[in-house]
Write a protein that holds these residues in place. Structure first.
Motif, short mmCIF file in Angstrom:
data_model
loop_
_atom_site.label_atom_id
_atom_site.label_comp_id
_atom_site.label_asym_id
_atom_site.label_seq_id
_atom_site.Cartn_x
_atom_site.Cartn_y
_atom_site.Cartn_z
N MET A 285 -19.25 8.36 0.22
CA MET A 285 -18.36 9.49 0.35
C MET A 285 -18.22 9.85 1.82
N GLY A 286 -16.99 10.02 2.28
CA GLY A 286 -16.74 10.35 3.67
C GLY A 286 -15.40 11.04 3.85
N GLU A 287 -15.11 11.45 5.06
CA GLU A 287 -13.88 12.17 5.35
C GLU A 287 -12.83 11.23 5.94
N ILE A 288 -11.56 11.61 5.74
CA ILE A 288 -10.45 10.93 6.41
C ILE A 288 -9.53 11.99 7.00
N PRO A 289 -8.80 11.65 8.05
CA PRO A 289 -7.91 12.63 8.69
C PRO A 289 -6.86 13.15 7.72
N GLY A 290 -6.62 14.46 7.80
CA GLY A 290 -5.56 15.08 7.03
C GLY A 290 -5.93 15.51 5.63
N ARG A 291 -7.14 15.21 5.17
CA ARG A 291 -7.55 15.59 3.82
C ARG A 291 -8.85 16.38 3.89
N SER A 292 -8.91 17.47 3.14
CA SER A 292 -10.10 18.29 3.15
C SER A 292 -11.18 17.69 2.26
N GLY A 293 -12.43 17.93 2.61
CA GLY A 293 -13.53 17.44 1.80
C GLY A 293 -13.79 15.96 2.01
N VAL A 294 -14.64 15.40 1.14
CA VAL A 294 -15.01 13.99 1.22
C VAL A 294 -14.46 13.26 0.02
N LEU A 295 -14.32 11.94 0.14
CA LEU A 295 -13.80 11.10 -0.92
C LEU A 295 -14.41 9.72 -0.85
N SER A 296 -14.16 8.92 -1.87
CA SER A 296 -14.79 7.60 -1.98
C SER A 296 -14.16 6.62 -1.00
N LEU A 297 -15.01 6.01 -0.18
CA LEU A 297 -14.54 5.09 0.87
C LEU A 297 -15.22 3.73 0.71
N GLN A 298 -14.45 2.68 0.94
CA GLN A 298 -14.97 1.32 0.98
C GLN A 298 -15.82 1.14 2.23
N GLY A 299 -17.02 0.59 2.03
CA GLY A 299 -17.89 0.33 3.15
C GLY A 299 -17.77 -1.11 3.62
N ALA A 300 -18.61 -1.47 4.57
CA ALA A 300 -18.61 -2.83 5.11
C ALA A 300 -19.12 -3.81 4.06
N ALA A 301 -18.70 -5.06 4.15
CA ALA A 301 -19.17 -6.09 3.25
C ALA A 301 -20.67 -6.31 3.43
N VAL A 302 -21.37 -6.61 2.33
CA VAL A 302 -22.81 -6.83 2.39
C VAL A 302 -23.13 -8.27 1.97
#
Length: 302
Positions: A285-302
């Motif tokens: 969960m993290g933030e993106i510009p222009g949207r309030s709060g946090v949301l589900s984000l794709q992380g780096a490949a493992v």
């Protein structure tokens, strides 16, 4: 030819009743595919007032004219006014979208309840919400849903795991750079392949850096000028692009066609992928510009 998948989130009773038919007509004229993801239970949009205490929420509301786009009545549902049961009252409208040749899937049961609570609640609560939505979809369409797209890009680990158990083939639950297979904290694959939204939404852009409904399409078209190998996913909303921002969306359709994109459903884009060759990524969960709060984000490949 590069693909750009159109994912349409339908959040409200008004968006279902008014925005969806307008989008169907526009997409048919442009011979564009799309995936419509429906909220299938009660419209409790008015309960979003609790977000007033969330950092950045008031700023977003002031930029995007929530009252203008959603209407006063919608903003009272679930508080002063009872929330209409969208799936029950609009079943014929939903089936008409499928019958027009568009992919249909599950957004949620109760949009506000899912968006505001799923990230912090347990597997039992998550199962009840997802099974309600799955069962209502099956009642309306006579088949089980193949695609899930989380309301507000809000998820928890139980929701990812349940998608496979409940029969979804793939999902578009978060934001990211391209298709991937989610993995748990130990690096083990779970859930179903994800096609995250790769582009910002109109409500994240309008009001920022001089962007308006009249020029925001040029900003988005600049972002899509160089097609990625596995295509883009653009999320739009029946309450925005299906109503006041319909002319803006039509300019986008024209621009993407001129750039050489094939406009498809997320299901069509998924069918072109090899699920076994997708990168394995954690989600957070993290933030993106222009949207309030946090949301589900794709992380780096493992």
């Amino acid at each position: 030819m590069s693909t750009l998948a159109l994912k349409i989130d339908v959040d409200t009773w008004r968006g279902t009743r008014e925005g969806v038919p307008r989008l169907v007509e526009l997409l048919q004229r442009h011979r564009a595919g799309a995936t419509f993801l429906f909220s299938l239970g009660p419209d409790h949009t008015g309960r979003a007032i609790r977000r007033v205490f969330r950092p950045g929420f008031l700023s977003k509301v002031s930029r995007t004219s929530v009252l203008e786009h959603y209407g006063l009545r919608t903003l009272l549902y679930g508080t002063v006014l009872p929330g209409p049961d969208i799936g029950r009252r609009a079943a014929a409208t939903l089936r008409a979208v499928r019958d027009a040749g568009f992919e249909v899937g599950v957004h949620c049961w109760d949009h506000i309840r899912w968006q505001d609570h799923v990230a912090g609640l347990d597997a039992a609560w998550t199962r009840r919400e997802m099974e309600r939505a799955r069962d209502r979809f099956s009642d309306i369409f006579g088949e089980t849903p193949r695609v899930h797209g989380a309301a507000g890009w809000q998820m928890n680990d139980a929701a990812y795991a349940l998608e496979r158990e409940l029969g979804f083939a793939y999902a578009s639950d978060g934001r990211g750079s391209g298709p991937f297979q989610p993995v748990d904290a130990n690096g083990r694959p779970f859930g179903v392949p994800q096609l995250p939204s790769t582009l910002p939404t109109l409500d994240e852009l309008i009001g920022m850096d001089g962007l308006t409904p009249d020029n925001v399409h040029a900003h988005l078209l600049a972002l899509t000028a160089d097609p990625p190998a596995q295509g883009h996913v653009y999320t739009l909303h029946a309450e925005l692009e299906g109503m006041k921002l319909l002319p803006t969306f039509e300019r986008l359709l024209d621009g993407w066609t001129a750039q050489g994109y094939q406009l498809v459903s997320t299901g069509e884009q998924f069918a072109r992928l090899d699920p076994f060759a997708l990168p394995h990524c954690r989600v957070s969960m993290g933030e993106i510009p222009g949207r309030s709060g946090v949301l589900s984000l794709q992380g780096a490949a493992v």
